[in-house]
Design an enzyme around this catalytic site. Sequence first.
Site, PDB file in Angstrom:
ATOM      1  N   GLY A   1      -4.025   2.761  24.444  1.00 23.24           N
ATOM      2  CA  GLY A   1      -4.064   1.524  23.686  1.00 23.24           C
ATOM      3  C   GLY A   1      -4.676   0.428  24.519  1.00 23.24           C
ATOM      4  O   GLY A   1      -5.551   0.687  25.326  1.00 23.24           O
ATOM      5  N   SER A   2      -4.226  -0.818  24.323  1.00 23.47           N
ATOM      6  CA  SER A   2      -4.761  -1.925  25.123  1.00 23.47           C
ATOM      7  C   SER A   2      -4.271  -3.253  24.579  1.00 23.47           C
ATOM      8  O   SER A   2      -3.858  -3.360  23.424  1.00 23.47           O
ATOM      9  CB  SER A   2      -6.298  -1.954  25.120  1.00 23.47           C
ATOM     10  OG  SER A   2      -6.840  -0.768  25.623  1.00 23.47           O
ATOM     11  N   ASN A   3      -4.379  -4.273  25.430  1.00 21.45           N
ATOM     12  CA  ASN A   3      -4.299  -5.673  25.020  1.00 21.45           C
ATOM     13  C   ASN A   3      -5.567  -6.362  25.484  1.00 21.45           C
ATOM     14  O   ASN A   3      -6.111  -6.025  26.540  1.00 21.45           O
ATOM     15  CB  ASN A   3      -3.127  -6.412  25.684  1.00 21.45           C
ATOM     16  CG  ASN A   3      -1.793  -5.743  25.466  1.00 21.45           C
ATOM     17  OD1 ASN A   3      -1.351  -5.556  24.346  1.00 21.45           O
ATOM     18  ND2 ASN A   3      -1.137  -5.385  26.558  1.00 21.45           N
TER      19      ASN A   3
ATOM     20  N   ASN B   1      -3.897  -3.413  19.579  1.00 22.62           N
ATOM     21  CA  ASN B   1      -3.974  -2.170  18.814  1.00 22.62           C
ATOM     22  C   ASN B   1      -3.403  -2.294  17.417  1.00 22.62           C
ATOM     23  O   ASN B   1      -3.162  -1.281  16.757  1.00 22.62           O
ATOM     24  CB  ASN B   1      -3.308  -1.003  19.557  1.00 22.62           C
ATOM     25  CG  ASN B   1      -3.807  -0.873  20.971  1.00 22.62           C
ATOM     26  OD1 ASN B   1      -3.017  -0.908  21.905  1.00 22.62           O
ATOM     27  ND2 ASN B   1      -5.107  -0.761  21.159  1.00 22.62           N
TER      28      ASN B   1
ATOM     29  N   ARG C   1       4.963  -4.586  20.674  1.00 19.98           N
ATOM     30  CA  ARG C   1       4.040  -5.127  21.683  1.00 19.98           C
ATOM     31  C   ARG C   1       3.102  -6.156  21.073  1.00 19.98           C
ATOM     32  O   ARG C   1       2.839  -7.209  21.673  1.00 19.98           O
ATOM     33  CB  ARG C   1       3.249  -3.983  22.334  1.00 19.98           C
ATOM     34  CG  ARG C   1       2.189  -4.454  23.322  1.00 19.98           C
ATOM     35  CD  ARG C   1       1.714  -3.329  24.214  1.00 19.98           C
ATOM     36  NE  ARG C   1       1.193  -2.193  23.486  1.00 19.98           N
ATOM     37  CZ  ARG C   1      -0.071  -2.064  23.053  1.00 19.98           C
ATOM     38  NH1 ARG C   1      -0.940  -3.025  23.299  1.00 19.98           N
ATOM     39  NH2 ARG C   1      -0.451  -0.986  22.407  1.00 19.98           N
TER      40      ARG C   1
END
Length: 807
Positions: A241-243, A513, A542
Amino acid sequence: MRIRPRRFAVLAVALLTASAALPAAAANGQERQHSPSHPSAGGLSAVIRYTEYGIPHILAKNYADLGFGTGWAQAADQVCTLADGFVTVRGERSRFFGPDAEPDGSLSSAAENLSSDLYFRGVRATGTVEKLLAEPAPRGPSRDSKDLMRGWAAGYNAWLAQHRITDPACRGASWVRPVTSVDVAARTFALAVLGGQGRAVDGITAARPPATPAARTAVGTPDARSAARAARELFDTADMGSNAVAFSGATTANGRGLLLGNPHYPWQGGRRFWQSQQTIPGELNVAGGALLGSPTVSIGHNARVAWSHTVATGVTLNLHQLTLDPADPTTYLVDGQPERMTRRTVTVEARGGPPVTRTQWWTRYGPVVTSLGAGLPLPWTSTTAYALNDPNAENLRAPDTALGFGRARGTADVLTTLRRTQGLPWINTVAADSGGHSLFTQSQVLPRITDELAQRCSTALGKALYPSSGIAVLDGSRGDCALGSDSDAVQPGIFGPAKMPVLKDAPYAENSNDSAWLANTDRPLTGYERVFGSIGSPLSTRARGAKADVAAMAAKGKLTVRDLQAQQFADRATSGDLIADDTARACAALPGGTATGSDGKAVDVGEACGVLKAWDHSMKTGSRGALLFDRFWRRLMVAVAPAQLWKVPFSAADPVHTPNTLNSEAPGVATALADAVGELRAAGIALDATLGAHQVVVRGDRRIPVPGGTESLGVWNKVEPVWDAAAGGYTEVTTGSSYIQAVGWDGGRCPVARTLLTYSQSSNPNSPHFSDQTRLFSEGKWVTSRFCEKDILSSPGLRVIRVGEHR
């Protein structure tokens, strides 16, 4: 060879003089003139300048030389991991490692080496990658990209020829061999189809026509409810995933943009990032993280713009349900006319046994597939089969997208590059620039599934899957159910740039995400097709925490790079803010301070009440109570259904703050607490132990504490640790924060950038850069980027080498 800094001046002048004839980068990113294929007398060559933490700054005269230096430097740090990946894309894992062993999952979802090999050998046998390389740009890769791939292969091979391997993972291994530019391109192809064909490798290679009358009459429609649930889980981004957030000049201290990128990728294997700077004077100057085997920077910055990516919610595949000829299950009907499937017979060498030969079946829509993971079977009967469409199987354009970003002068050029190349398969883009602009866009290659098409052409299974997951199952027997084309699309059957969700110049643009809907909570994006993602649906924990954090930062204003650094390591557990205090109160109210565990035994949880009450709701290494809450929360997610967990349900009118308020009376809350307390005590772990004492990675003889927490805790700094109670807690990380960058500008010629590669540059335990940045990550420290010449040349212990094909 080591060259002292003062001697570098002579070397640099020679290289820069040879490069002087190169034209400056054009704003529109069109192809440039090229120097000869072998610009130096001895073949391809480059200068590599190493600064702290083993970060190479690669200086070259053209793209082939730049690829050469990049392939060389990657091999020096990651030769075993790279070689393992090339074994995969050549379809040779069974030959070297045995057919039943399990791949690391970096380049496909194959459960066993045999299915991986059958798929990739099929790709090789049909010349798929070679055909894509031969396509003229922009549908195929540009000359610049092909030169980079060719150079990368030559650099990797030259390193192999000139060095001994010290990494025990492949020292002396026969499977470490030279590669070709097709091998390099095949790795790019594998990453492109990772969300499509790569997700269905087992179902593609196991597909067989029904052999018996009984099999031919088996029920061919999966259960709709279970299939919908499995489809949603299939596109869960928990393993990757990621931010990322971009702030516009309206929120910053100096009116210039800021970008914080925090991708969550695997810590081991072939999907690791590797950090470098690539420079062709007057042409390209870019720094950042590249996925292993890639000749371009994937996430990074140049002097004027910075960008990051997050795994997108767009569904990169669709299914076509085939109506078969009852007399021949390998013939399907389109508008009443029969079409025979195409046989692809593939042979794989297998260690310890005879070669294995299998047949794959392909249609006008793509390969026949008999499952999308274990939870979504797609039976092939006498009347029905399913074919998988993956438009990224025609996409080898990601390197050109990356090059366009590297040449960009601002977010407008980033967007222009995305529209021109359409090379990103399964990721969003977030960017900021020195002019104060911000950008979010979900510009990815998706099958052209409009809501109207899905409504008109979905089969019964498709009507169950599409609304809940975005996976369309279309009637393959009807010609009018073809995907069609957009006039502005690079290839048929995908959406054109005009259909992509885009948010420009918002005070902040953030993605964790979730769908494009709430890149900015005050400026929601709507109107896109379901295949891009949902609108008005609950956010992950998140994403909720991230939106709240960045909105508060933007409201505060006067932001600097230091604020981005603080956000990365704030380690706030959103789930803790939501329920920790309620849990502590519910705990204190338990009669006699006891709760019954799932095994029916009473557990004294009195001490846990105080620990949870005192916990600071963070996942910092020094936080006491974080480990207890983590273990409780994980059990709670299993024990209590989401609909029962909250007193206040989700509301699309307040998606960041709902659902909320723990339903402490829900069955399972007290049980989850009892089980967590019992688990820690059985492992000899104090309930108030610091997180860093029991969430570590082991590198050599050193235990390195790791901050952050698992996906569902809602921590920006996500890590997915591996629990081993006998070893004292969490002792490894599978995925999480990887190449992190915080970038801004102060009006000077050099960007203000801080970076961190959490797992360090090399996977070789004998390398000095095996865990040096991991120790920084543990301590919440950063690497100051050395982007400009003056900063590179002033690096303590600067090491400069000239590398070439011949020594």
